[in-house]
Design an enzyme around this catalytic site. Sequence first.
Site, PDB file in Angstrom:
ATOM      1  N   ASP A 237      65.454  35.573  58.202  1.00  0.00           N
ATOM      2  CA  ASP A 237      66.519  36.442  57.720  1.00  0.00           C
ATOM      3  C   ASP A 237      67.888  35.794  57.899  1.00  0.00           C
ATOM      4  O   ASP A 237      68.145  35.121  58.897  1.00  0.00           O
ATOM      5  CB  ASP A 237      66.503  37.771  58.482  1.00  0.00           C
ATOM      6  CG  ASP A 237      65.300  38.621  58.128  1.00  0.00           C
ATOM      7  OD1 ASP A 237      64.478  38.204  57.295  1.00  0.00           O
ATOM      8  OD2 ASP A 237      65.174  39.716  58.712  1.00  0.00           O
TER       9      ASP A 237
ATOM     10  N   ASP B 177      56.852  41.713  52.415  1.00  0.00           N
ATOM     11  CA  ASP B 177      57.226  41.038  53.654  1.00  0.00           C
ATOM     12  C   ASP B 177      55.994  40.431  54.324  1.00  0.00           C
ATOM     13  O   ASP B 177      54.856  40.598  53.877  1.00  0.00           O
ATOM     14  CB  ASP B 177      57.928  42.026  54.581  1.00  0.00           C
ATOM     15  CG  ASP B 177      59.047  41.394  55.393  1.00  0.00           C
ATOM     16  OD1 ASP B 177      59.009  40.162  55.626  1.00  0.00           O
ATOM     17  OD2 ASP B 177      59.959  42.135  55.809  1.00  0.00           O
TER      18      ASP B 177
END
Length: 534
Positions: A219, A158
């Site tokens: 996201d 991430d």
Amino acid sequence: MAVLIGLAAASVVSATPSGAAAAPITKPPMGWNSWNSFAGAIDHTVIEQQADALVSSGMKDAGYEYVNIDDGWWTGSRDSGGNMTVDTAKWPGGMAAITAYIHSKGLKAGIYTDAGRNGCGYYYPTGHPAYPGTGAEGHYDQDFLQFSRWGFDYVKVDWCGGNAEGLNARTAYTQISDSISRATAQTGRPMTFSVCEWGGNQPWNWAPSIANLWRTSNDIIYWGEKPAMSRVLANFDSAQHPSAQSPGHYNDPDMLVAGLSGFSDAQNRTHLSLWAVSGAPLIAGNKPSDMSAATRAALTNREMIAIDQDALGRQGTKVAEDASGLQVYSKELSGTGRRAVVLLNRTGSAATITARWASLGLTGAATVRDVWAGADRGSFTGSYATSVPAGEAVLLTVTGSDGTPPGGGPITGKQSGRCADAGSAANGTQVLLQDCQSRSSQTWTHTASRQLTVSGSQCLDASGQGTANGTAVVVWTCNGQANQQWTANANGTLTGVQSGLCLDASGQGTANGTKLVLWACNGQANQQWTVPSV
């Protein structure tokens, strides 16, 4: 060992670049990730239950093979040697035990970390059971070697810490790629590498040389939200970078929300249609242990999965939009004259959408099959039209004859025996080697003005008017510039008029998906071609 893939390692053995590790996968990853349904509230019981359900539900048999443990697995503590320590109350036997369990089911195991010192739980609290931010910066070699020793087959990295801490994305992920490569060299276990950078630093321009997949957007759903088709469409749009995609390297519009509460069965099918025509990773985010029969049927639809997993590795592109919001996307499939087609209605009313064979690169009559209906619609000449409900999509396969321009022919590599394939008519599409077939994307016309044209108005092009070794060779709208002019030489080489460099199969590659680049002429067989005559 991991496959080493360079941007331009074409003709010089020593030219393999830094950051060239990627697992030798050939199709978009399929599997399940814990985040969308469980966030940080995970332990061995949660993961084992979902692994069991992947098997019992038929998802494993359909191709879903990865069980990916996302953020929340690690408390963030390290021992005096800097090694990650694991809460054995949550993970009895440690992480090696959970990978062993996953492997015992015939599945593969994935793990999560962050490129920065701290992860998303540190910078973006979510209100879940407390978990600290965790990251790998300063421990790249140590952590990725540990992941490999624990038995993980996939790692997602991430960008929360990387972003907050001001790291350079390309530099950080290249360092991580190097660490994965070194870990693989020690353990013999390659790890699929997922760059989760969110698209802000345009990873499609650099990640294909170091990773297997790269996120192109934020996201698709944030914790506590209901899934929304607007977010699905936005993420789909963000992933439209067909020139970056090739077998083993994929644009990633994020995990699936199919099967989450608040999404209808029709929305699930539309969502999956878009991911399939994109050739995107299919990483489910629902609870396989608790899903409806309709969700199971959609996720395991073999025809939809075959489109997504097609061996050519293409990303479908928009080929028509007769009226605003009424769109046609086409993806070339392996075999002759085969296309996957999505008719997407972004409007608020049902409407008829037409797919025309000319826009798909087909000619004559073609047969049409409706994937979700599981029904053959018949043979049609020139086009096919059907009504598409508001906000939904129809997924088709169309089989006909590839259109061939008069006088055209293939550009064939002497060393590989494979053909230069444009894949898509979209500007910037990387030209690749592929098995020679009678398809429009391999049919080039050599013009008197020294252009090599494909799909009517597209030219073989040195990207960005580049003149350096490793410049990508792409297709671009013909414009008469010197970077689109080529000289066919008596020794079989094809040299760019502007650069003086040769058309080159990168790394002396002969496999499907090998990129074509410019490289200094050296007389090697990967720079020799047969081309259509003028």
